[in-house]
Scaffold this motif. Structure first.
Motif, short mmCIF file in Angstrom:
data_model
loop_
_atom_site.label_atom_id
_atom_site.label_comp_id
_atom_site.label_asym_id
_atom_site.label_seq_id
_atom_site.Cartn_x
_atom_site.Cartn_y
_atom_site.Cartn_z
N ASN A 209 0.80 -1.23 0.00
CA ASN A 209 0.00 0.00 0.00
C ASN A 209 0.84 1.28 0.00
O ASN A 209 0.30 2.37 -0.06
CB ASN A 209 -0.98 0.00 1.18
CG ASN A 209 -0.28 0.02 2.52
OD1 ASN A 209 0.77 -0.63 2.67
ND2 ASN A 209 -0.80 0.76 3.47
N TYR A 211 3.22 3.80 -1.86
CA TYR A 211 3.72 4.24 -3.15
C TYR A 211 5.07 4.90 -2.89
O TYR A 211 5.20 5.77 -2.02
CB TYR A 211 2.75 5.23 -3.78
CG TYR A 211 3.15 5.66 -5.17
CD1 TYR A 211 2.67 4.97 -6.29
CD2 TYR A 211 3.97 6.77 -5.36
CE1 TYR A 211 3.03 5.36 -7.56
CE2 TYR A 211 4.34 7.16 -6.64
CZ TYR A 211 3.87 6.45 -7.74
OH TYR A 211 4.22 6.83 -9.01
N PRO A 332 -3.86 3.11 0.94
CA PRO A 332 -2.71 3.61 0.21
C PRO A 332 -2.10 4.87 0.83
O PRO A 332 -2.81 5.68 1.42
CB PRO A 332 -3.27 3.92 -1.19
CG PRO A 332 -4.74 3.77 -1.11
CD PRO A 332 -5.08 3.01 0.12
N THR A 445 0.62 1.68 -9.27
CA THR A 445 0.49 1.99 -7.84
C THR A 445 1.78 1.67 -7.08
O THR A 445 1.78 1.63 -5.86
CB THR A 445 -0.65 1.15 -7.20
OG1 THR A 445 -0.27 -0.23 -7.28
CG2 THR A 445 -1.97 1.39 -7.88
N GLN A 461 -3.29 10.41 -9.93
CA GLN A 461 -3.43 8.99 -10.14
C GLN A 461 -3.68 8.24 -8.84
O GLN A 461 -4.47 7.30 -8.79
CB GLN A 461 -2.12 8.55 -10.80
CG GLN A 461 -1.96 7.10 -11.11
CD GLN A 461 -0.49 6.86 -11.49
OE1 GLN A 461 0.05 7.54 -12.36
NE2 GLN A 461 0.14 5.92 -10.81
N LEU A 462 -3.02 8.68 -7.75
CA LEU A 462 -3.16 7.95 -6.49
C LEU A 462 -4.50 8.22 -5.80
O LEU A 462 -5.07 7.33 -5.18
CB LEU A 462 -2.04 8.34 -5.53
CG LEU A 462 -0.70 7.65 -5.75
CD1 LEU A 462 0.33 8.22 -4.80
CD2 LEU A 462 -0.82 6.15 -5.54
#
Ligand code: ZN
Lengths: 498, 326
Positions: A209, A211, A332, A445, A461-462
């Motif tokens: 999770n 990045y 995330p 990711t 994007q995240l």
């Protein structure tokens, strides 16, 4: 000692006693091994509930649980967590306590179940003598990688732990660390456990999770612009700096130029102040903390969505441990490290500066105990004093210091190569720590470098979840308001007759 | 350390630079204590137990560069005094709300301990009243935690209410600045307060000024709560438990007070005579009711080879007379 328990039995007990449905990876395995009377080494990531292991074992293993841990702030956090569990008396012993406190703790050991102490405290003859009079159920060595001169945080005090363990004869020994390469594990096994058969649990360092992001910057202003972009989002944020002064300066800048509710955190603050910041951060009353590495894993903040390294740490080990504080709720999180040539050079220079010429080491060992030989900074004399306390002779110390110096240089170099590489960052971390484990294949990711993908694109994007924080500029609470919230009472200021 | 905040600890007369540091850091030796007495700085003993010598030296250097302090450049221990500009700045500073007017280590105890007692007692009672039983204590010192818990179990519900009312009333009497700092530093599971950093921003203080203001706030509050008119529950909470004298000095002074002769005292103690003399001097500096007319003291002064003891004693007595008058 109880019989070895089956996994369903352990889970049943976990549900009954702790109200958790399942163990974190590694917890059950280590508990089983220790219950079966084996010594164990656990390589578990930050936040994987190490303290649950000794809490779980408390009713199963008779005798005192001795927990050796190097950092005083961590010791206090962990002790408090166990206090909450009400599993028995908890005591702390370290050099910061005054004599009365230390005496009190030593006099009440027989009523104590958990004793936290610093490695140097455990070496004191009076402490060993008192402990030898008791039966020790479990000896836990936290941050066990400090035992290895191949690790970045080598502490000579740790080298004595093997011999002390031999004297204390604990029913079981547990060595714990968050980051260890194979070489370090081998050192732990040899030095602490004298190569006795040992159970090893090594968790993967791969946290899906998180990045990973390297952000190349030219200097202060460039850094600031990107920081500002990141701080526009309502993500609980932790920023690591390398010095106390930097933490204070950056917090001030953020307070002046953004609407973030920010505080700085380092070991120089009063205990009450640190506890207060933790509490505010935990309850989302603060949304940004700028901290040195003193902001430790004892702090149980689950929802950190953004973790920034304002300056690069000196090695993989510290980096991994620090990014591990993000996204502990499994959601995330973005971890970002600023990469800057000057920061790297500064680190290299700092390492060179701390290098000790063998002449100075020899002078130190030749000088009488009370004297402080010239040419040494306080930190260096402290390191040498630790070696002397551990009865090393001067030639061994010279060699060991040369080796650790080389190890540190290599580690910094390796980490710098990693930061500048264009390969998948996650894959490289996995290779460094556990080469057996093959990481998930790279996808969007996973990771990126600022040379490949813009920061704005990453943020979009995240699409990380936000946490609402009241952004009204913080205002001081009045006495009567505070009293009504604290005690549901009003303040009568006229009744006082002084 | 913010350099200008050190100015009021110096004066227009020459003072030993190191002695001032030792007093502020709380290093208890006869030489430091008598310097503290001579300079009128004893109340500030242990004001900054964590202040490092290096930080202090650096601050002093800056004050010299700013022409607020001058050093005397002869042999012997380093001496410094305020320049005219330094005197003006120091005077202005002591009139600020954040200046530490109320501190007195010997009367009010260690301010850090008192601060911890305030924060933890409020947290414990606030959480208790909201039926919160699981929370992290605001302080980590085991002795401090034990103290507060013992106190908490001793006081009943009625006393709890007195605590809340009287503490509120006492805080209401403090200066606005003190009130703001005290109130916003408190926290429990039902009130969060603010971080020091936020308070500093809101009050527009420097962090050094804030540190002083906090010490002043807790000292003034404790002074209130230790007054004989204060309710018992608060006097108990803030009672000063530390002895004025160090343990060995306390022992020697007890023997002196019991009227033992010097040879008896020497026989009963296992330390050198010189050390015993130092204990007597420590008592002379710190004990409120020290009797300078005791025959034993004359005897000691007479037998001391270099006359050092007698001379010191006369100096201390003179200083204490002056202290009483002022
Ligand atoms: Zn990748």
């Amino acid at each position: 000692m109880t019989e070895a328990s089956s996994l369903p039995e352990l889970v049943h007990e976990l549900q009954g006693r702790f109200n958790f449905d399942a163990f974190h990876p590694g917890q059950a395995e280590l508990i089983q091994a220790l219950l079966a009377g084996r010594d164990a080494i656990g390589v578990l990531p930050t936040g994987s509930g190490k303290s649950l292991i000794y809490q779980f074992l408390a009713p199963h293993l008779n005798g005192l649980f001795v927990i050796v841990t190097p950092l005083i702030s961590l010791m206090e956090d962990q002790a408090n967590r166990i206090r909450l569990s009400k599993l028995g008396q908890v005591a702390i012993l370290n050099g910061q306590l005054d004599r009365d406190e230390q005496r009190y703790v030593l006099d009440h050991l027989s009523k104590t179940k958990f004793l936290f102490l610093a490695p140097e405290t455990l070496q004191r003859a009076v402490v060993i003598r008192r402990l030898k009079q008791l039966s020790i159920g479990l000896l836990t060595v936290d941050e066990a990688h400090c035992i290895s001169s191949w690790g970045p945080d080598f502490r000579p005090d740790y080298l004595q732990l093997g011999a002390i363990r031999h004297q204390l004869k604990p029913t079981a020994t547990l060595a714990l660390t968050a980051t260890a390469t194979d070489r370090v594990v081998q050192d732990i096994r040899q030095s602490l456990l004298h190569n006795m058969p040992t159970y090893l649990y090594k968790a993967s360092v791969d946290r899906l999770n998180l990045y990973l992001r390297t952000e190349f910057v030219q200097g202060r202003e460039d850094k600031w612009q990107r920081l500002e972009l990141l701080l526009q989002h309502d993500w609980p944020t932790l920023i690591y700096t390398s010095t106390r002064q930097q933490a204070e300066d950056l917090a001030l800048l953020i307070a002046q130029r953004t609407k973030r509710k920010v505080a700085y955190y380092h070991a120089g603050l009063e205990g009450t102040t640190r506890a207060h910041i933790q509490q505010l951060f935990l309850h989302d009353r603060l949304d940004t903390v700028v901290a040195t590495s003193a902001f430790g894993m004892g702090i149980d903040k689950q929802n950190i969505r953004l973790l920034i390294h304002d300056e690069m740490p000196a090695n993989f080990e510290n980096y991994l441990q620090e990014i591990g504080r993000a996204g502990r709720d499994g959601q995330p999180a973005l971890t970002l490290i600023f990469v800057n040539q000057q920061d790297h050079e500064r680190l290299v220079n700092r390492q060179r500066l701390h290098q000790l010429p063998s002449q100075l080491i020899e002078n130190f060992f030749a000088a009488p105990l009370a004297a402080t030989p010239s040419g040494l900074i306080e930190e260096q004399s402290q390191v040498l004093a630790t070696y002397r306390r551990a009865n090393f002779d001067v030639q061994t110390v010279v060699k060991l210091l040369q080796k650790t110096q080389r190890v540190r240089e290599d580690q910094l170099q390796l980490f710098w190569v990693f930061l500048n590489s264009t390969k998948c960052l996650r894959e490289q971390i996995c290779q460094y720590f556990d080469h057996q484990h093959s990481p998930e294949p790279h996808d969007e990711t996973c990771c990126s470098q600022s040379t490949q993908l813009s920061l704005t694109a990453v943020i979009e994007q995240l699409d990380l979840p936000t946490t609402s924080v009241n952004h009204a500029s913080p205002s001081l609470t009045t006495l009567s308001e505070a009293w009504s919230q604290l005690f549901d009472c009003t303040v009568n200021s006229s009744q006082k007759s002084v | 350390m913010q350099p200008n905040l050190l100015l009021p600890f110096f004066s227009a007369d020459w003072r030993r630079v190191k002695a001032i540091y030792y007093v502020l850091a709380g290093k208890r030796t006869i030489s430091n204590l008598s310097a503290g007495l001579t300079y009128g700085l004893l109340p500030y003993f242990r004001l900054f137990p964590k202040l490092s010598q290096a930080d202090y030296d650096q601050a002093v250097q800056i004050l010299i560069k700013q022409n607020q302090l001058v050093l005397r450049s002869d042999e012997g221990p380093q001496m410094a005094r305020l320049t005219t500009a330094g005197i003006v700045a120091a005077t202005q500073l002591t009139q600020q709300d954040h200046w530490v007017k109320s501190v007195d280590y010997w009367q009010l105890g260690d301010w850090q301990t008192q601060w911890q007692r305030l924060i933890l007692s409020v947290q414990v009672i606030s959480n208790y009243r909201h039926q919160v039983t699981r929370y992290l204590p605001a302080i980590n010192q085991p002795k401090g935690q034990r103290e507060i818990h013992r106190w908490f179990y001793q006081i009943g519900a009625a006393q709890q209410q007195i605590f809340i009312d009287e503490l509120g009333a006492a805080i209401a009497q403090q200066s606005l600045l003190s009130q703001q700092i005290l109130v916003n530093s408190l926290s429990s599971e039902s009130f969060f307060g603010m971080s020091d950093f936020q308070i500093i921003q809101a009050l527009r203080l420097t962090s050094g000024e804030f540190e002083f203001a906090r010490i002043e706030a807790i000292s003034a509050l404790v002074r209130c709560e230790l007054a004989p008119t204060a309710p018992q529950v608060l006097r108990q909470l803030f009672q000063v438990t530390d002895q004025r004298l160090s343990r060995p000095a306390q022992r020697t002074y007890q023997l002196v007070s019991q009227g033992k002769s010097w040879s008896q005292i020497c026989a009963l103690s296992r330390v050198k005579e010189g050390t015993l003399r130092e204990h007597v001097l420590e008592a002379a500096i710190l004990e409120p009711g020290f009797d300078f007319d005791r025959p034993l003291l004359q005897e000691l002064a007479g037998t001391d080879p270099q006359g050092y003891f007698g001379q010191r004693l006369i100096q201390i007595q003179a200083m204490r007379m002056r202290e009483v008058k002022s």
